[in-house]
Design a protein around this motif. Structure first.
Motif, PDB file in Angstrom:
ATOM      1  N   GLN A  60       1.023  -1.158  -0.057  1.00 57.22           N
ATOM      2  CA  GLN A  60       0.041   0.119  -0.200  1.00 57.22           C
ATOM      3  C   GLN A  60       0.912   1.375  -0.099  1.00 57.22           C
ATOM      4  O   GLN A  60       0.368   2.287  -0.603  1.00 57.22           O
ATOM      5  N   TRP A  63       1.860   1.725  -3.397  1.00 59.77           N
ATOM      6  CA  TRP A  63       0.911   2.057  -4.381  1.00 59.77           C
ATOM      7  C   TRP A  63       0.562   3.666  -4.083  1.00 59.77           C
ATOM      8  O   TRP A  63       0.081   4.416  -4.886  1.00 59.77           O
ATOM      9  N   ILE A 296      -7.216   3.624  -3.068  1.00 63.22           N
ATOM     10  CA  ILE A 296      -5.921   3.790  -2.868  1.00 63.22           C
ATOM     11  C   ILE A 296      -5.397   5.074  -1.922  1.00 63.22           C
ATOM     12  O   ILE A 296      -4.511   5.076  -0.958  1.00 63.22           O
ATOM     13  N   ASN A 299      -6.135   3.982   1.718  1.00 64.20           N
ATOM     14  CA  ASN A 299      -4.779   3.502   2.344  1.00 64.20           C
ATOM     15  C   ASN A 299      -3.686   4.456   2.751  1.00 64.20           C
ATOM     16  O   ASN A 299      -3.021   4.070   3.763  1.00 64.20           O
TER      17      ASN A 299
END
Length: 331
Positions: A60, A63, A296, A299
């Motif tokens: 994460q 990302w 995204i 997170n």
């Protein structure tokens, strides 16, 4: 003939010594092999558990550095083609990160100090002071651990509404002061167990010198409860930091930004944020309807909320582990 007998004895002795050496070598080899297998298995287990725990966080985090334009690019899986801090900026704006971080830290710190003081007094009273209904009252403390908070939600909310503290952070401090804060029953139990393990000679010597109950507790017992204080302090701070139940129940997050309530309502906030013209201009496109991008950024926001706790834990890791061992907490 005597010479032959002596030589035979020497041969038997030499053979015995050789057999013993071979036997010792075999034992050492087996021990080395056993140690190697245990070490290999332990290392393999630690690496496997570390991978299971850390991989989602690392994934994460990586990302989070992806450029928003790569959200629906199937060719990009782990390493981004284009690195960007734009996701962190969007998450910070949606959380109002600076103010939320300050408010969360302030509330967690004050609540932690109140929890330590109140639960330490209660734990000392249950451990050392003999009074009527001692055991029965402690049963009620244990019951507060067992009863789910949802069962008391309506009564607590109505009470604080009637006294006009709904929407005020003072409500959290009142709960902590009266021993009804987050996991206060567990903290009282920790202090009670710790004080019971301290020698009674400490109190007796203080009382001989003329110290009263509170002075004995404050000057003698509490300084010796460093392990319990560190344990309770860290748990109280972290649980209050991550709390969204009490802050939502008492509507504390409605008047100020907090990390926990910001994360709870993050998707709605970020969707509205991405619709603003200045955000569309900043990002170069409208991402308000792309669900994958919302995930995204959520997170990334969770990582930002967790980051201060990770940094704090790096500094207190040694003391925390020692305090856990001293208080005897398991499981």
């Amino acid at each position: 003939m005597q010479t032959n007998l002596i030589s035979k004895i020497k041969d038997i002795k030499n053979n015995f010594v050789a057999d013993m050496k071979d036997s010792n070598k075999n034992i050492r080899r087996k021990n080395k092999l056993k140690k190697f297998l245990v070490s290999f298995f332990r290392t393999f287990l630690i690496i496997g558990l570390s991978f299971i725990i850390l991989f989602p966080i690392i994934q994460q985090a990586i990302w989070g550095f992806h450029d928003p334009s790569q959200v629906n690019n199937p060719a990009v899986i782990y390493i981004p083609e284009k690195w960007s801090l734009l996701n962190f900026k969007v998450a910070s704006i949606a959380l109002d990160y600076g103010k939320a971080l300050f408010n969360t830290f302030r509330i967690s710190l004050i609540t932690m100090l109140i929890q330590i003081f109140i639960t330490a007094i209660a734990g000392y009273a249950f451990a050392r002071l003999k009074f009527k209904w001692n055991k029965i009252l402690f049963v009620f403390v244990v019951i507060t651990i067992v009863i789910p908070p949802n069962a008391l939600m309506m009564s607590r909310r109505n009470y604080f509404t009637n006294i006009g503290l709904t929407g005020n952070e003072l409500a959290l401090y009142v709960l902590a002061f009266f021993g009804m804060g987050i996991r206060s029953g567990i903290f009282i139990y920790i202090f009670k167990s710790f004080f019971e393990g301290l020698p009674k000679e400490l109190e007796e010597s203080a009382m001989i010198d003329g110290a009263g109950v509170f002075r004995t507790f404050w000057n003698i017992m509490l300084p010796n409860a460093k392990g319990a204080i560190i344990t309770v302090g860290l748990f109280a701070f972290v649980w209050q930091w991550n709390d969204s139940y009490y802050t939502n129940m008492l509507q504390v997050g409605s008047n100020m930004p907090l990390l926990s309530t910001g994360l709870a309502n993050f998707i709605e906030n970020v969707r509205g944020l991405l619709l603003k013209p200045e955000m569309v201009q900043l990002m170069g496109s409208d991402y308000s309807k792309i669900v994958e991008y919302h995930t995204i950024v959520l997170n990334v926001a969770a990582l930002l909320a967790m980051l201060p706790l990770l940094v704090m834990y790096l500094f207190v890791q040694k003391n925390f582990v020692e305090s856990i061992e001293r208080t005897g907490i398991v499981g």
